[in-house]
Design a protein around this motif. Sequence first.
Motif, PDB file in Angstrom:
ATOM      1  N   ARG A  69     -29.183   9.249 -21.894  1.00  0.00           N
ATOM      2  CA  ARG A  69     -28.296   8.659 -22.903  1.00  0.00           C
ATOM      3  C   ARG A  69     -26.925   9.325 -22.861  1.00  0.00           C
ATOM      4  O   ARG A  69     -25.893   8.655 -22.960  1.00  0.00           O
ATOM      5  CB  ARG A  69     -28.918   8.798 -24.281  1.00  0.00           C
ATOM      6  CG  ARG A  69     -29.998   7.775 -24.589  1.00  0.00           C
ATOM      7  CD  ARG A  69     -30.663   8.069 -25.904  1.00  0.00           C
ATOM      8  NE  ARG A  69     -31.626   7.039 -26.273  1.00  0.00           N
ATOM      9  CZ  ARG A  69     -32.601   7.223 -27.160  1.00  0.00           C
ATOM     10  NH1 ARG A  69     -32.731   8.393 -27.769  1.00  0.00           N
ATOM     11  NH2 ARG A  69     -33.439   6.234 -27.422  1.00  0.00           N
ATOM     12  N   HIS A  73     -23.369   7.430 -21.594  1.00  0.00           N
ATOM     13  CA  HIS A  73     -22.581   7.141 -22.799  1.00  0.00           C
ATOM     14  C   HIS A  73     -21.205   6.596 -22.425  1.00  0.00           C
ATOM     15  O   HIS A  73     -20.516   7.114 -21.547  1.00  0.00           O
ATOM     16  CB  HIS A  73     -22.435   8.400 -23.645  1.00  0.00           C
ATOM     17  CG  HIS A  73     -21.534   8.198 -24.834  1.00  0.00           C
ATOM     18  ND1 HIS A  73     -21.863   7.388 -25.896  1.00  0.00           N
ATOM     19  CD2 HIS A  73     -20.291   8.704 -25.113  1.00  0.00           C
ATOM     20  CE1 HIS A  73     -20.889   7.391 -26.773  1.00  0.00           C
ATOM     21  NE2 HIS A  73     -19.918   8.185 -26.322  1.00  0.00           N
ATOM     22  N   ASP A  77     -18.232   2.114 -26.362  1.00  0.00           N
ATOM     23  CA  ASP A  77     -19.422   1.440 -26.898  1.00  0.00           C
ATOM     24  C   ASP A  77     -20.179   2.421 -27.770  1.00  0.00           C
ATOM     25  O   ASP A  77     -20.778   3.390 -27.274  1.00  0.00           O
ATOM     26  CB  ASP A  77     -20.302   0.951 -25.745  1.00  0.00           C
ATOM     27  CG  ASP A  77     -21.451   0.068 -26.227  1.00  0.00           C
ATOM     28  OD1 ASP A  77     -21.572  -0.127 -27.458  1.00  0.00           O
ATOM     29  OD2 ASP A  77     -22.233  -0.407 -25.381  1.00  0.00           O
ATOM     30  N   GLU A  79     -22.960   2.089 -29.371  1.00  0.00           N
ATOM     31  CA  GLU A  79     -24.414   2.013 -29.249  1.00  0.00           C
ATOM     32  C   GLU A  79     -24.863   2.653 -27.948  1.00  0.00           C
ATOM     33  O   GLU A  79     -24.266   2.420 -26.893  1.00  0.00           O
ATOM     34  CB  GLU A  79     -24.877   0.551 -29.292  1.00  0.00           C
ATOM     35  CG  GLU A  79     -26.391   0.397 -29.334  1.00  0.00           C
ATOM     36  CD  GLU A  79     -26.810  -1.053 -29.482  1.00  0.00           C
ATOM     37  OE1 GLU A  79     -28.022  -1.326 -29.542  1.00  0.00           O
ATOM     38  OE2 GLU A  79     -25.909  -1.927 -29.525  1.00  0.00           O
ATOM     39  N   ARG A  81     -26.903   3.425 -24.464  1.00  0.00           N
ATOM     40  CA  ARG A  81     -27.385   2.517 -23.430  1.00  0.00           C
ATOM     41  C   ARG A  81     -28.905   2.355 -23.488  1.00  0.00           C
ATOM     42  O   ARG A  81     -29.436   1.306 -23.155  1.00  0.00           O
ATOM     43  CB  ARG A  81     -26.989   3.033 -22.052  1.00  0.00           C
ATOM     44  CG  ARG A  81     -25.627   2.603 -21.615  1.00  0.00           C
ATOM     45  CD  ARG A  81     -25.635   1.154 -21.152  1.00  0.00           C
ATOM     46  NE  ARG A  81     -24.301   0.669 -20.817  1.00  0.00           N
ATOM     47  CZ  ARG A  81     -24.060  -0.472 -20.203  1.00  0.00           C
ATOM     48  NH1 ARG A  81     -25.062  -1.261 -19.877  1.00  0.00           N
ATOM     49  NH2 ARG A  81     -22.839  -0.847 -19.943  1.00  0.00           N
ATOM     50  N   VAL A  83     -32.098   2.298 -25.883  1.00  0.00           N
ATOM     51  CA  VAL A  83     -32.464   2.136 -27.289  1.00  0.00           C
ATOM     52  C   VAL A  83     -33.962   1.921 -27.385  1.00  0.00           C
ATOM     53  O   VAL A  83     -34.645   1.572 -26.404  1.00  0.00           O
ATOM     54  CB  VAL A  83     -31.712   0.936 -27.923  1.00  0.00           C
ATOM     55  CG1 VAL A  83     -30.214   1.176 -27.907  1.00  0.00           C
ATOM     56  CG2 VAL A  83     -32.049  -0.356 -27.199  1.00  0.00           C
ATOM     57  N   ASP A  85     -36.832  -0.334 -28.719  1.00  0.00           N
ATOM     58  CA  ASP A  85     -37.062  -1.709 -29.153  1.00  0.00           C
ATOM     59  C   ASP A  85     -38.488  -2.094 -28.759  1.00  0.00           C
ATOM     60  O   ASP A  85     -38.712  -2.798 -27.777  1.00  0.00           O
ATOM     61  CB  ASP A  85     -36.038  -2.645 -28.493  1.00  0.00           C
ATOM     62  CG  ASP A  85     -36.203  -4.098 -28.925  1.00  0.00           C
ATOM     63  OD1 ASP A  85     -36.902  -4.348 -29.924  1.00  0.00           O
ATOM     64  OD2 ASP A  85     -35.649  -4.982 -28.240  1.00  0.00           O
ATOM     65  N   ARG A  91     -30.004  -1.181 -21.925  1.00  0.00           N
ATOM     66  CA  ARG A  91     -29.118  -2.329 -22.115  1.00  0.00           C
ATOM     67  C   ARG A  91     -28.303  -2.556 -20.840  1.00  0.00           C
ATOM     68  O   ARG A  91     -27.540  -1.704 -20.411  1.00  0.00           O
ATOM     69  CB  ARG A  91     -28.191  -2.100 -23.300  1.00  0.00           C
ATOM     70  CG  ARG A  91     -28.904  -2.015 -24.632  1.00  0.00           C
ATOM     71  CD  ARG A  91     -27.943  -2.045 -25.811  1.00  0.00           C
ATOM     72  NE  ARG A  91     -26.970  -0.977 -25.760  1.00  0.00           N
ATOM     73  CZ  ARG A  91     -25.671  -1.144 -25.548  1.00  0.00           C
ATOM     74  NH1 ARG A  91     -25.177  -2.361 -25.368  1.00  0.00           N
ATOM     75  NH2 ARG A  91     -24.845  -0.116 -25.522  1.00  0.00           N
TER      76      ARG A  91
END
Length: 557
Positions: A69, A73, A77, A79, A81, A83, A85, A91
Amino acid sequence: MRFSVLGPLRVETGGRTVPLGGPRQRAVLAALLTAPDEPVSRARIMDLVWDDPTPSAGVNLRGYVSKLRAALHDPADPEPRIVWDQGLRLRVAPGELDVWEFDLHAAAAQRARDEGRLADAAEAYRAALALVRAEPFQDVEGSSRFEEVRTPLRERRDLAFERYVAAGLDLGRHADLVGELRTWHARQPLWEHLAAQLMLALFRSGRRSEALAVFQETSETLMDELGTGPDRELRLMHRRILADDPGLQPAARARLAPVPRQLPAASAHFTGRATELDALDGLLADGGEAVAVLSGPGGIGKTALALHWAHRVAAKFPDGQIHLDLRGFDPAAAPMDPGEALHAVLDALGVPAGHLPEGADARSALLRSTLADKRVLMVLDNARDAAQVRPLLPGTAGVSSSSPAATASPRSPPPAPGRCAWPSSAPPTPSGSCAGDCATGGPPLSPRPSARSSPRAPDCRSRSPSPPRGPSTTRRFPLRPLRRSCGPRSGDSTRSPTRTGAPTCARCSPAPTATSLRPRRGCSGSSASTPDRHSRSPGPRPSPPPRPARPGSCSPS
């Protein structure tokens, strides 16, 4: 950001390469890229990274994800990369992964190949193969199960190269392919189809002995590695080269016929005709074939409507769209003969000129056979009469899925009594009656023509009952001039707006209102009004109305 997996794993952003850490951390990123922009469970990641996960593997996985992460980074952005879910999801946006770009080029090449555009197909395959740098995930040290990820990527790459070579051989580029084929054959000496393609390219380049040497080397490798000889394809290629088979030359290969796309450009300012467009769309909803006839006086917009609708539904006819001007009312040229029209249509569908039979009837039968099981749209413009169009119509439903649309002008002589003015899916029946699908199958799309309009065909339905409508339908759409307002044009600043209560044109307003009436001179509450200057009266033309009385001279009660 750009992710590349068709070779060593690489991530680039802003012109620099992102450091991805040690082997295990790179393997975790590779596991996430096996399902880009989709959640991957922790168990699946551990299976792809560790052969025998230790008790600390879960803790190590969280550490690797945290470091990734930070490495991925993007300050622009907020958020991260990676995440959570229902699993860990990397992403990835469209255009950021080389595999996705490879698949797009391969799909475009396949479409071009299916349409007979071999040069475009070869270029698209070349663009896809240019993305391949080495073996997929070449430097990823994952578990033994990671090979399940590499194998499908190799097969997609090999299939693209095989089709790229096939397209090049069809185009006669055998000499240019020899070098690439040798390189790939050295990497995969057990790929027998590739060896056969290399032998063919060498033979066509006049290097027969080298082609035979490739067969000998491949046969020995197969025997040493697998204990078996070459397959049937390779043995057949060897025998044909030994016999100098002329069928191996490129001239002996059949040329794929292109899909016709002949629609002229539609008007960029088309407007109106919503009712007619809806009715034409309804013909496609019925299924089967359909014949639509657009009729009306010259210059009313029949061709514009036909082309506008044809472009709108062109995607529903993947086997082609054909446009043909039949010159039915061309003052400078004679109407096109049905035999000439059939020759043009069959040529557009890829039928060689040497295969065309003599006579319109034989060509019409060939056209019906060619259109079998195809979805083709034909726009036959400026049709003179039914005899000119009928040979171009497809066969019965279930044999063809074509949809001809003809435009005609009623300047041609009216038909004989009891005969249809426009083509139908079957010829007129004897004894003065018409086939069931002649003229319009329902109510007209616009009001009946006025007395000044050109004469129209007799109503066949009033002469004899029509048989039940089958899957094949013929509809006639008589066009009328579009309504235009008699008031000031929108945005015209030179004209004053219509005053409230001023008389309006009777053709633009369904009925006058009370404010449209002017009192007569000397009236006393009479409701009589001055006739509208656009209205028609069977009697003599009325004299101009007198000027209205000055205020106070008329006292309506």
